[in-house]
Design a protein around this motif. Structure first.
Motif, PDB file in Angstrom:
ATOM      1  N   ARG A 152       0.833  -1.208   0.000  1.00  0.00           N
ATOM      2  CA  ARG A 152       0.000   0.000   0.000  1.00  0.00           C
ATOM      3  C   ARG A 152       0.867   1.257   0.000  1.00  0.00           C
ATOM      4  NH1 ARG A 152      -3.959   1.205   4.980  1.00  0.00           N
ATOM      5  NH2 ARG A 152      -1.950   1.771   5.906  1.00  0.00           N
ATOM      6  N   LYS A 153       1.955   1.216   0.753  1.00  0.00           N
ATOM      7  CA  LYS A 153       2.868   2.353   0.778  1.00  0.00           C
ATOM      8  C   LYS A 153       3.529   2.556  -0.580  1.00  0.00           C
ATOM      9  CE  LYS A 153       6.660   4.316   3.500  1.00  0.00           C
ATOM     10  NZ  LYS A 153       7.585   4.097   4.643  1.00  0.00           N
ATOM     11  N   LEU A 154       3.839   1.457  -1.269  1.00  0.00           N
ATOM     12  CA  LEU A 154       4.439   1.560  -2.599  1.00  0.00           C
ATOM     13  C   LEU A 154       3.493   2.249  -3.579  1.00  0.00           C
ATOM     14  CD1 LEU A 154       6.187  -1.916  -2.976  1.00  0.00           C
ATOM     15  CD2 LEU A 154       7.305   0.305  -2.783  1.00  0.00           C
ATOM     16  N   PHE A 155       2.207   1.901  -3.516  1.00  0.00           N
ATOM     17  CA  PHE A 155       1.237   2.503  -4.430  1.00  0.00           C
ATOM     18  C   PHE A 155       0.969   3.971  -4.106  1.00  0.00           C
ATOM     19  CE2 PHE A 155       0.197  -1.885  -5.554  1.00  0.00           C
ATOM     20  CZ  PHE A 155      -0.017  -1.756  -6.921  1.00  0.00           C
ATOM     21  N   GLU A 156       1.299   4.399  -2.892  1.00  0.00           N
ATOM     22  CA  GLU A 156       1.124   5.800  -2.517  1.00  0.00           C
ATOM     23  C   GLU A 156       2.298   6.665  -2.947  1.00  0.00           C
ATOM     24  OE1 GLU A 156       0.562   5.589   1.657  1.00  0.00           O
ATOM     25  OE2 GLU A 156      -1.536   4.952   1.540  1.00  0.00           O
ATOM     26  N   LYS A 157       3.392   6.039  -3.359  1.00  0.00           N
ATOM     27  CA  LYS A 157       4.579   6.794  -3.758  1.00  0.00           C
ATOM     28  C   LYS A 157       4.455   7.300  -5.188  1.00  0.00           C
ATOM     29  CE  LYS A 157       7.987   4.656  -0.699  1.00  0.00           C
ATOM     30  NZ  LYS A 157       9.283   3.930  -0.637  1.00  0.00           N
ATOM     31  N   GLU A 158       5.246   8.311  -5.496  1.00  0.00           N
ATOM     32  CA  GLU A 158       5.270   8.846  -6.850  1.00  0.00           C
ATOM     33  C   GLU A 158       5.912   7.837  -7.786  1.00  0.00           C
ATOM     34  OE1 GLU A 158       7.127  12.669  -9.322  1.00  0.00           O
ATOM     35  OE2 GLU A 158       7.441  12.451  -7.157  1.00  0.00           O
ATOM     36  N   ARG A 159       5.359   7.731  -8.979  1.00  0.00           N
ATOM     37  CA  ARG A 159       5.892   6.785  -9.956  1.00  0.00           C
ATOM     38  C   ARG A 159       7.136   7.373 -10.606  1.00  0.00           C
ATOM     39  NH1 ARG A 159       2.609   3.731 -14.837  1.00  0.00           N
ATOM     40  NH2 ARG A 159       4.426   2.675 -15.755  1.00  0.00           N
ATOM     41  N   VAL A 160       8.276   6.699 -10.433  1.00  0.00           N
ATOM     42  CA  VAL A 160       9.544   7.118 -11.021  1.00  0.00           C
ATOM     43  C   VAL A 160      10.138   5.914 -11.734  1.00  0.00           C
ATOM     44  CG1 VAL A 160      11.842   8.031 -10.599  1.00  0.00           C
ATOM     45  CG2 VAL A 160       9.915   8.801  -9.195  1.00  0.00           C
ATOM     46  N   SER A 161      10.468   6.069 -13.010  1.00  0.00           N
ATOM     47  CA  SER A 161      11.049   4.962 -13.764  1.00  0.00           C
ATOM     48  C   SER A 161      12.004   5.497 -14.811  1.00  0.00           C
ATOM     49  CB  SER A 161       9.957   4.122 -14.448  1.00  0.00           C
ATOM     50  OG  SER A 161       9.208   4.921 -15.344  1.00  0.00           O
ATOM     51  N   VAL A 162      13.037   4.719 -15.086  1.00  0.00           N
ATOM     52  CA  VAL A 162      14.018   5.127 -16.098  1.00  0.00           C
ATOM     53  C   VAL A 162      13.506   4.840 -17.503  1.00  0.00           C
ATOM     54  CG1 VAL A 162      15.968   4.801 -14.550  1.00  0.00           C
ATOM     55  CG2 VAL A 162      15.165   2.879 -15.911  1.00  0.00           C
ATOM     56  N   ASN A 163      12.510   3.966 -17.616  1.00  0.00           N
ATOM     57  CA  ASN A 163      11.925   3.611 -18.903  1.00  0.00           C
ATOM     58  C   ASN A 163      10.450   3.329 -18.685  1.00  0.00           C
ATOM     59  OD1 ASN A 163      11.200   2.604 -21.416  1.00  0.00           O
ATOM     60  ND2 ASN A 163      13.083   1.426 -21.673  1.00  0.00           N
ATOM     61  N   SER A 164       9.586   4.096 -19.304  1.00  0.00           N
ATOM     62  CA  SER A 164       8.153   3.984 -19.051  1.00  0.00           C
ATOM     63  C   SER A 164       7.580   2.635 -19.461  1.00  0.00           C
ATOM     64  CB  SER A 164       7.401   5.105 -19.785  1.00  0.00           C
ATOM     65  OG  SER A 164       7.640   5.034 -21.182  1.00  0.00           O
ATOM     66  N   VAL A 165       8.263   1.912 -20.346  1.00  0.00           N
ATOM     67  CA  VAL A 165       7.728   0.650 -20.829  1.00  0.00           C
ATOM     68  C   VAL A 165       7.811  -0.445 -19.766  1.00  0.00           C
ATOM     69  CG1 VAL A 165       9.859  -0.336 -21.779  1.00  0.00           C
ATOM     70  CG2 VAL A 165       7.683  -0.817 -22.897  1.00  0.00           C
ATOM     71  N   GLU A 166       8.660  -0.255 -18.746  1.00  0.00           N
ATOM     72  CA  GLU A 166       8.796  -1.291 -17.729  1.00  0.00           C
ATOM     73  C   GLU A 166       7.471  -1.516 -16.988  1.00  0.00           C
ATOM     74  OE1 GLU A 166      11.634  -0.275 -14.735  1.00  0.00           O
ATOM     75  OE2 GLU A 166      10.348   1.254 -13.817  1.00  0.00           O
ATOM     76  N   GLY A 167       6.711  -0.439 -16.784  1.00  0.00           N
ATOM     77  CA  GLY A 167       5.412  -0.572 -16.133  1.00  0.00           C
ATOM     78  C   GLY A 167       4.441  -1.396 -16.956  1.00  0.00           C
ATOM     79  N   VAL A 168       4.497  -1.251 -18.282  1.00  0.00           N
ATOM     80  CA  VAL A 168       3.635  -2.034 -19.173  1.00  0.00           C
ATOM     81  C   VAL A 168       4.000  -3.509 -19.090  1.00  0.00           C
ATOM     82  CG1 VAL A 168       2.913  -2.388 -21.562  1.00  0.00           C
ATOM     83  CG2 VAL A 168       3.338  -0.073 -20.711  1.00  0.00           C
ATOM     84  N   TYR A 169       5.299  -3.808 -19.113  1.00  0.00           N
ATOM     85  CA  TYR A 169       5.746  -5.201 -19.037  1.00  0.00           C
ATOM     86  C   TYR A 169       5.333  -5.837 -17.708  1.00  0.00           C
ATOM     87  CZ  TYR A 169       8.693  -4.712 -23.208  1.00  0.00           C
ATOM     88  OH  TYR A 169       9.149  -4.541 -24.491  1.00  0.00           O
ATOM     89  N   VAL A 170       5.497  -5.109 -16.616  1.00  0.00           N
ATOM     90  CA  VAL A 170       5.129  -5.646 -15.303  1.00  0.00           C
ATOM     91  C   VAL A 170       3.621  -5.852 -15.214  1.00  0.00           C
ATOM     92  CG1 VAL A 170       5.043  -5.147 -12.837  1.00  0.00           C
ATOM     93  CG2 VAL A 170       7.139  -4.714 -14.119  1.00  0.00           C
TER      94      VAL A 170
END
Length: 259
Positions: free
Chosen positions: A60-78
């Motif tokens: 729950r704490k992870l989902f409350e954090k700001e989304r930071v990624s070096v490559n936006s496609v990693e979120g799609v893959y996950v």
């Protein structure tokens, strides 16, 4: 003919309900298992340990954090990896085709590996390479399990075990021992968590998830919860037969195997 059609319709509706139940309940069950695992580990080390709901608080704490990624496609893959893990679990727990379940969960693993490679981090790439080697090492045993299941039950449909006169472990117990061995890898138990270590004495950084944070890392944790419930279902499958009490026997044995 009408009776047969109604029966098929009822079975289809039941399968859909069971698949939806997995999607809803598997994260909860996986979270509780992870929490219980932490408590047992702490007690073995002479500590009190966290609350059984601590994994939920962490996610729950992870989902409350700001989304930071070096490559936006990693979120799609996950997200794809999580989706296919849910589909694989839905196929299995609805009594569907075991071979299809194996292929779908393999697809989930491949998307997760692609997510790690997409970050272009050297630590994540090393973790992804290790994960690839582990997948290649245990996948033949998983496929052998599906083939042996077909030989023991006469079908790839998981629901067939509830029609048998005896559990399939009576005929394919050697396959069960093989699955039990690779379960340590599938559940990422030490030392087979080397691709994404949870312990500082193994790695300085967390391998595949080094560059993942916030909601993306939260999805990874939920995916692992669902995978654990699915893999433990594979173990329980060996102990089911036409007797309703076999469900209780399977649950007890699964918990013993997990802990």
């Amino acid at each position: 003919f009408v009776f047969r059609g109604e029966r098929d319709l009822d079975m289809t509706a039941l399968s859909i309900v069971l698949a939806i139940a997995f999607v809803v309940l598997a994260p909860v069950a996986g979270c509780l298992l992870a929490g219980a695992d932490r408590i047992v580990t702490a007690r073995m080390q002479g500590r009190k340990g966290p609350s059984i709901w601590q994994p939920y608080y962490d996610v729950r704490k992870l989902f409350e954090k700001e989304r930071v990624s070096v490559n936006s496609v990693e979120g799609v893959y996950v997200a794809c990896a999580l989706l296919f893990a849910l589909i694989a679990g839905g196929i299995f727990y609805s009594g569907g085709n075991l071979l299809l379940c194996v292929f779908v969960i393999k697809l989930s693993s491949l998307f997760f590996i692609m997510a790690a490679y997409s970050t272009r981090s050297p630590y994540a790439e090393v973790g992804a390479a290790r994960e690839t080697l582990q997948v290649m090492s245990y996948e033949p045993m998983v496929l052998l399990m599906a083939v042996a299941f077909f030989q023991a039950s006469g079908s790839f449909d998981v629901a067939e075990v509830l029609q048998l006169d005896h559990p399939i472990i009576c005929t394919i117990w050697l396959v069960f021992l093989g699955v039990l061995f690779i379960l340590t890898i599938k559940l990422r138990k030490s030392p087979f968590d080397l691709s994404m270590s949870h312990h500082a004495h193994q790695e300085i950084v967390r391998g595949m998830t080094t560059e993942m944070s916030g909601p993306v890392l939260g999805m990874v944790e939920i995916m692992h919860w669902c995978e654990n419930v699915l893999f433990l279902g594979w173990i329980g499958m060996f102990f089911l037969w036409a007797n309703p009490i076999s469900i209780l026997v399977a649950i007890v044995i699964v918990l013993l195997m997990y802990f």
